[in-house]
Design a protein around this motif. Structure first.
Motif, mmCIF file in Angstrom:
data_model
loop_
_atom_site.group_PDB
_atom_site.id
_atom_site.type_symbol
_atom_site.label_atom_id
_atom_site.label_comp_id
_atom_site.label_asym_id
_atom_site.label_seq_id
_atom_site.Cartn_x
_atom_site.Cartn_y
_atom_site.Cartn_z
ATOM 1 N N LYS C 95 35.201 42.124 48.964
ATOM 2 C CA LYS C 95 33.851 41.991 49.517
ATOM 3 C C LYS C 95 33.150 40.746 48.978
ATOM 4 O O LYS C 95 32.307 40.172 49.652
ATOM 5 C CB LYS C 95 33.013 43.223 49.160
ATOM 6 C CG LYS C 95 33.657 44.529 49.501
ATOM 7 C CD LYS C 95 33.781 44.711 51.000
ATOM 8 C CE LYS C 95 34.399 46.060 51.312
ATOM 9 N NZ LYS C 95 34.667 46.226 52.742
ATOM 10 N N LEU C 96 33.514 40.382 47.769
ATOM 11 C CA LEU C 96 32.826 39.263 47.130
ATOM 12 C C LEU C 96 32.995 37.985 47.941
ATOM 13 O O LEU C 96 32.064 37.204 48.110
ATOM 14 C CB LEU C 96 33.383 39.077 45.714
ATOM 15 C CG LEU C 96 32.606 38.108 44.826
ATOM 16 C CD1 LEU C 96 31.181 38.558 44.671
ATOM 17 C CD2 LEU C 96 33.263 38.015 43.452
ATOM 18 N N ARG C 97 34.205 37.802 48.489
ATOM 19 C CA ARG C 97 34.476 36.601 49.274
ATOM 20 C C ARG C 97 33.488 36.500 50.445
ATOM 21 O O ARG C 97 32.901 35.456 50.700
ATOM 22 C CB ARG C 97 35.912 36.638 49.797
ATOM 23 C CG ARG C 97 36.338 35.350 50.445
ATOM 24 C CD ARG C 97 37.662 35.505 51.148
ATOM 25 N NE ARG C 97 37.505 36.351 52.341
ATOM 26 C CZ ARG C 97 38.252 36.238 53.434
ATOM 27 N NH1 ARG C 97 39.206 35.344 53.484
ATOM 28 N NH2 ARG C 97 38.060 37.027 54.464
ATOM 29 N N TRP C 270 28.052 43.141 58.177
ATOM 30 C CA TRP C 270 28.930 42.123 57.605
ATOM 31 C C TRP C 270 29.543 42.730 56.344
ATOM 32 O O TRP C 270 28.808 43.129 55.440
ATOM 33 C CB TRP C 270 28.110 40.870 57.276
ATOM 34 C CG TRP C 270 28.854 39.776 56.595
ATOM 35 C CD1 TRP C 270 28.836 39.491 55.266
ATOM 36 C CD2 TRP C 270 29.703 38.799 57.192
ATOM 37 N NE1 TRP C 270 29.611 38.406 55.001
ATOM 38 C CE2 TRP C 270 30.162 37.957 56.170
ATOM 39 C CE3 TRP C 270 30.133 38.563 58.508
ATOM 40 C CZ2 TRP C 270 31.018 36.889 56.401
ATOM 41 C CZ3 TRP C 270 30.976 37.487 58.729
ATOM 42 C CH2 TRP C 270 31.412 36.675 57.690
ATOM 43 N N PRO C 271 30.853 42.840 56.275
ATOM 44 C CA PRO C 271 31.456 43.599 55.175
ATOM 45 C C PRO C 271 31.417 42.862 53.836
ATOM 46 O O PRO C 271 32.381 42.216 53.457
ATOM 47 C CB PRO C 271 32.895 43.819 55.647
ATOM 48 C CG PRO C 271 33.151 42.709 56.593
ATOM 49 C CD PRO C 271 31.859 42.325 57.203
ATOM 50 N N GLY C 272 30.307 42.950 53.138
ATOM 51 C CA GLY C 272 30.180 42.291 51.842
ATOM 52 C C GLY C 272 29.776 43.268 50.759
ATOM 53 O O GLY C 272 29.913 44.487 50.915
ATOM 54 N N MET C 273 29.267 42.717 49.667
ATOM 55 C CA MET C 273 28.873 43.532 48.524
ATOM 56 C C MET C 273 27.753 44.516 48.855
ATOM 57 O O MET C 273 27.663 45.579 48.246
ATOM 58 C CB MET C 273 28.394 42.625 47.386
ATOM 59 C CG MET C 273 29.428 41.694 46.830
ATOM 60 S SD MET C 273 30.523 42.551 45.707
ATOM 61 C CE MET C 273 29.377 42.931 44.387
ATOM 62 N N ASP C 285 29.375 56.774 43.283
ATOM 63 C CA ASP C 285 30.591 56.184 42.733
ATOM 64 C C ASP C 285 30.157 55.237 41.604
ATOM 65 O O ASP C 285 30.031 54.027 41.789
ATOM 66 C CB ASP C 285 31.303 55.418 43.855
ATOM 67 C CG ASP C 285 32.739 55.119 43.509
ATOM 68 O OD1 ASP C 285 33.079 55.202 42.310
ATOM 69 O OD2 ASP C 285 33.495 54.802 44.429
ATOM 70 N N LEU C 286 29.923 55.807 40.415
ATOM 71 C CA LEU C 286 29.134 55.115 39.411
ATOM 72 C C LEU C 286 29.768 53.831 38.876
ATOM 73 O O LEU C 286 29.093 52.827 38.691
ATOM 74 C CB LEU C 286 28.811 56.052 38.253
ATOM 75 C CG LEU C 286 27.831 57.146 38.691
ATOM 76 C CD1 LEU C 286 27.575 58.113 37.573
ATOM 77 C CD2 LEU C 286 26.544 56.541 39.182
ATOM 78 N N TYR C 287 31.065 53.852 38.644
ATOM 79 C CA TYR C 287 31.684 52.634 38.103
ATOM 80 C C TYR C 287 31.643 51.503 39.116
ATOM 81 O O TYR C 287 31.527 50.334 38.770
ATOM 82 C CB TYR C 287 33.106 52.909 37.625
ATOM 83 C CG TYR C 287 33.087 53.494 36.243
ATOM 84 C CD1 TYR C 287 33.097 52.658 35.133
ATOM 85 C CD2 TYR C 287 32.995 54.858 36.051
ATOM 86 C CE1 TYR C 287 33.030 53.181 33.858
ATOM 87 C CE2 TYR C 287 32.917 55.398 34.786
ATOM 88 C CZ TYR C 287 32.937 54.555 33.686
ATOM 89 O OH TYR C 287 32.856 55.064 32.426
ATOM 90 N N SER C 292 29.279 46.388 40.627
ATOM 91 C CA SER C 292 28.570 45.562 41.603
ATOM 92 C C SER C 292 27.354 44.926 40.967
ATOM 93 O O SER C 292 27.056 43.738 41.167
ATOM 94 C CB SER C 292 28.115 46.397 42.792
ATOM 95 O OG SER C 292 29.162 47.165 43.281
ATOM 96 N N LEU C 293 26.625 45.751 40.215
ATOM 97 C CA LEU C 293 25.430 45.253 39.534
ATOM 98 C C LEU C 293 25.796 44.106 38.601
ATOM 99 O O LEU C 293 25.155 43.057 38.575
ATOM 100 C CB LEU C 293 24.809 46.403 38.743
ATOM 101 C CG LEU C 293 23.517 46.117 38.005
ATOM 102 C CD1 LEU C 293 22.442 45.702 38.971
ATOM 103 C CD2 LEU C 293 23.065 47.346 37.239
#
Lengths: 349, 318, 321
Positions: C95-97, C270-273, C285-287, C292-293
């Motif tokens: 997703k980062l990309r 848009w499939p991102g973060m 989904d805590l981890y 992400s944070l």
């Protein structure tokens, strides 16, 4: 106060107008129960996604008292409606309807307006046939109040931290400012979501409301603290503070009596300009389904049906009207803040 | 011989909304080739605005109403902006009071000097030669303004002003921001430039004795008017205008040891509310009724032009 | 210069530590004993839980857990996603990309529009062109990026001007590399535009003010007194000085770009973060939330560092400090 308003009108007409617009919006929110023709959660199952009803004043080529046409259901499956020009309903003011509580305090059955035996959906209806206009009025209570309350809490926190940091300086200052820096280093939206994740997803509307205020304040105090610290630092060296100190006044007295009042005009500007951030924060959370929950309305959650649903977005564009209200409020606060800045700046006197 | 600079009857006004204020009135002065002319006066008397008029770089809200400015016989007020570009830096150039803020902080000083030279000429060599002339080392070329001392910055400014060999250099308080020894160096350098290039200098200062030691001619300005224009040698011996008299009287070197500091009482009036009549009458010890009614015109006494009713009333003035 | 960059890098380390600590504490605020909760969840295999317990010390006190987490961070192990049953780093990498290309594309659009418009407005200061642009800027600043995105989606769906949602078209499987890229860019256009439109307003106002300020500076008078032409005065002397402060604030604007990007991503599909973190929050989904944070914060730090390097390259006063 009066001279302030006069100066604001002189300095910046559009800011002055924005102030009145905001007062109007807040009044609408306050009187939502009375103005809204329907309860926010009243579902008209037969009228889902009905387009806005247009109030008319011309009938048979002549001006008449305001009325609306009835709504003809053409195809209930595809949500197709048309005005029923044969059925006209006069718009009645201060008419009687089902009794409901106003401001949660007293019961009343008087409504500001309604359309006789017909329906009047000024901004159309949503997926469940609820009146968008009524929901916007009720949603305004959430969206408009959250900005002011959130800013107030952040302001108290920011004032405390920024004041202490700027006044005492040294190690206290370093530690507090590092903390501020760290908080500001997170992207606002990511931090907001992470904080939301730290709480259970299913909460009552009141709990969610409070939670949003807390989350937004927990993020928002940092920038205010930094602004206030800067102000305090610059004022601390001013002569009258030195004079107060040489008279042997205590730190507390110096802070409350001398430093804070002189930062007032600047902070008023900063506060006004930060209200939109809170309104947007609430909208974003509610938009994503993490804020105010159905059936309660907020401008953000009213928009959420349009996400990823092109059929609703293109077929019922009136569902975007709450977004217009968000925009209107935000731009008014921005204009007002700029106006206050101009008026409060002594160089412009 | 043609004069390097000739200003006649220059009038400049400022506009503030619909109102208009007189900034300069009836300025007449000239500079011969290779001559230094000093303009002296308190701050706000209009010295810098006179200089800016010559460069045609007046602030936006100021405009020349009337008068003529000739540079080597050419009327620059009649020129277009693109013609002016061939005057600035080439016929007349200018240096300022605080070189640190008048140099662009983002470029090497060398490139800032060199950029004034037209393409095609041997720009770098020319710049290097100029650096030598203003007594700067060659490697200063690659340094940034903030790395230089105030005196060096002013030398860079002079190099920049002199690189196209202009006929006139306007120096607007070039030494005020510098300490005394550095300031002397700059004044000596200006003199050297005059000798070497036959340059004329319009030297703006508030320091009467510096003006007298540097310039051949001195113009004394008060509230936007040139109240006295005279030979530097004569002005100390026999100042004509009461204001000049006061200025010279205030110079510390004129005091007996241990006496009190003297000042010109009162202050320069605000341009927005100039008094009627002679603008100096509020502070003038020789005031007569006429001074409050009408402005004195120029009177010629020997080689000195003075505007004061003490010396008669030759010219009419509005 | 090298020393300066090194110094800035070192200054970011405590910041990063503080950030991870705060992230961790936020997660610890989550109610309930989270290890038992996991064990009772039939969807998560005992194997995953066992490895998580071992790697992350899930049954130990919070501070010890934090140290475990830091140790794993050093090994680039960000933990397992509970809902996807894969390593968090794997999910984020994908997703980062997309988020990065969206952010960079919109930053590029923003600057490319705001700088010339700002100069134009400064040159026309007070005239109708300037006033029109300033009003538009006000509207741009006040319109939330998610609303811009919705309006653009509405427009796109009505007219078919751009594709809506996703990064590639369906036919795309057999396309050449170049066609794939063009297709990707076409999908990027809508979210990129939505995000840029909100940023242009504030950057434009900044640029206009900086340029006006630069034009009023003494060194501009010097440049005029040298007889330089208007073009050279504007584009060499004023422009460079006006752009420098903008580079300094580049790091600060990144925060709003990333936040805006997340919202725009969700609205325009848009499939991102943004979508990832939202789904992570919704499914607790805590981890994944925490990673992400952290990535968001790390991006900001990197952006600030980049801004620091750029400003050092552009301004000799910073460089030689």
């Amino acid at each position: 106060m009066k001279t302030f308003l006069l100066r604001l009108r002189e300095a910046n007409k559009i800011s002055f107008f924005s102030l009145w617009l905001l007062i109007f919006l807040y009044a609408m929110a306050f009187l939502a129960d009375f103005i809204a023709p329907y309860p926010y959660d009243l579902q008209n199952r037969d009228y889902a996604l009905c387009p806005p009803t247009v109030p008319r004043m011309i009938s048979g080529g002549r001006i008449s008292r305001p009325f609306v046409y009835g709504i003809k259901i053409i195809n209930p499956a595809f949500k197709q409606y048309a005005p029923d020009t044969l059925a006209t309903h006069d718009i009645e003011f201060f008419r009687k309807g089902p009794e409901r509580k106003i401001l949660g305090l007293f019961r009343s059955s008087t409504y500001l307006f309604g359309a006789g035996s017909g329906k009047i959906f000024l901004f159309g209806t949503d997926l469940h046939g609820r009146d968008v206009f009524s929901r916007i009025l009720h949603g305004a209570r959430v969206s408009l109040s959250i900005g002011v309350i959130g800013v107030s809490i952040s302001f108290v926190l920011g004032l405390l931290v920024g004041g202490i940091s700027g006044y005492f300086g040294g190690r206290t200052d370093t530690i507090l400012m590092r903390l501020v820096e760290i908080i500001m280093m997170f992207p606002f939206f990511y931090l907001m979501l992470a904080l939301r994740a730290a709480f259970p997803p299913n909460l009552s509307s009141v709990q969610v409301y409070l939670l949003i205020v807390v989350i937004l304040s927990l993020i928002g105090w940092a920038s205010l603290a930094r602004i206030i610290r800067g102000m305090v630092l610059s004022i601390k060296e001013e002569e009258y503070v030195l004079a107060a100190r040489s008279l042997g006044l205590s730190s507390y007295r110096i802070i409350t009596r001398h430093i804070l009042p002189s930062t007032l005009s600047y902070t008023t500007t900063a506060l006004t300009l930060s209200v939109p951030g809170y309104i947007l924060g609430e909208s974003a959370l509610s938009l994503l389904g993490l804020g105010i929950q159905e059936p309660h309305a907020s401008w953000g959650n009213m928009l959420s049906v349009t996400i990823g649903n092109l059929r609703i977005l293109t077929g019922a564009p009136w569902m975007l009207i709450p977004g217009f209200f968000i925009f209107l409020t935000v731009i008014s606060f921005n204009f007002l803040g700029d106006g206050i800045r101009k008026v409060a700046d002594p160089r412009n006197w | 011989m043609e004069k390097t600079l000739e200003i006649s009857n220059l009038e400049v006004s400022a506009r503030d909304g619909k109102k208009s204020f007189a900034i300069l009135r009836g300025i007449n002065l000239c500079a011969e080739p290779n001559q230094a002319v000093a303009l002296v006066g308190e701050s706000g008397s209009g010295k810098t605005m006179t200089a800016m008029s010559v460069m045609r770089l007046l602030p936006r809200n100021l405009a020349v109403d009337r008068g003529r400015i000739l540079l080597r016989g050419e009327d620059i007020l009649a020129m277009s902006e693109s013609q002016m570009r061939h005057i600035r830096g080439k016929v007349a150039s200018m240096i300022f009071q605080e070189p640190s803020s008048y140099l662009n902080p983002l470029f090497t000083v060398g490139s800032q000097v060199m950029e004034a030279v037209k393409n095609g000429e041997e720009r770098f060599e020319k710049t290097m030669k100029m650096f030598e002339d203003v007594e700067l080392e060659r490697n200063v070329y690659f340094q940034y303004p903030h790395q230089l001392s105030g005196g060096m910055q002013q030398r860079v400014m002079i190099a920049m002003a002199m690189i196209n060999n202009p006929a006139l250099l306007i120096a607007d308080e070039p030494t005020t921001a510098l300490d005394v020894t550095t300031a002397n160096g700059i004044v000596l350098l200006l003199r050297k430039m005059m000798d070497k290039y036959g340059l004329s200098v319009l030297f703006i200062t508030h320091d009467m004795s510096l003006a007298a030691s540097f310039a051949e001619k001195i113009g004394v300005m008060y509230a936007g008017r040139l109240v006295e224009f005279s030979d530097a040698a004569g002005i100390f011996k026999s100042p004509l205008h009461p204001y000049t008299e006061k200025l010279i009287d205030c110079l510390p070197e004129r005091y007996a040891p241990g006496s009190r500091i003297r000042t010109v009482e009162g202050s320069v009036p605000d341009f927005r509310q100039l008094p009627g009549g002679c603008p100096f009458h509020l502070r003038c010890p020789y005031k007569i009724t006429l001074c409050t009614q009408r402005k004195p015109g120029p009177t010629l006494i020997g080689t000195t032009t003075v505007r004061c009713f003490k010396y008669g009333d030759d010219g009419q003035d509005s | 210069m090298k020393k300066y960059i090194l110094k800035r890098l070192l200054q970011f380390i405590p910041l990063l530590l503080g950030m991870t600590f705060i992230s961790f504490m936020i997660i610890q605020m989550a109610p309930g004993d989270y290890f038992t909760q996991l064990s009772m969840n039939p969807e998560i295999s005992p194997l995953t839980i066992e490895s998580m317990r071992r790697d992350f010390g899930l049954d130990k006190p919070a501070v010890i857990q934090y140290l475990y987490w830091l140790k794993n961070l050093a090994r680039l192990n960000l933990g397992q996603s509970f809902s996807y049953h894969v390593p968090v780093s794997f999910l984020i990498g994908q997703k980062l990309r997309n988020t990065l290309s969206l952010s960079i594309f919109s930053i590029f659009l923003t600057w490319a529009a705001a700088i010339p418009l700002g100069i134009f407005s400064a040159v026309k200061d007070g005239r109708w062109q300037d006033r029109t642009l300033s009003l538009l800027a006000y509207i741009g600043i006040s319109i939330p990026s998610f609303l811009t995105a919705m309006l653009l989606v509405f427009f796109a769906a009505r007219t078919g001007a751009f594709p809506v949602g996703g990064t590639i078209s369906v036919f795309n499987i057999s396309a050449t590399g170049w066609e794939k890229f063009a297709d990707y860019m076409k999908h990027l256009l809508l979210p990129g535009l939505a995000l840029a439109l909100s940023g242009i307003g504030s950057l434009f106002r900044l640029m206009k003010n900086n340029f006006l300020e630069a034009l009023g500076s003494p060194y501009i008078t010097t440049a005029r007194a040298k007889g330089l032409g208007e073009a050279r005065i504007y584009f060499r002397h004023a422009l460079r000085n006006a752009v420098n402060p903008m580079i300094t604030i580049f790091g600060y604007t990144l925060s709003s770009v990333l936040s805006g990007a997340a919202l725009v991503e969700i609205v325009t599909n848009w499939p991102g973060m943004g979508r990832l973190i939202l789904d992570a929050v919704l499914s607790q989904d805590l981890y994944l939330v925490m990673a992400s944070l952290l990535i968001g914060g790390a991006l900001l730090i990197l952006g600030n560092l980049a801004a620091d390097i750029m400003i050092a390259a552009a301004d000799p006063r910073v460089r030689l400090r």
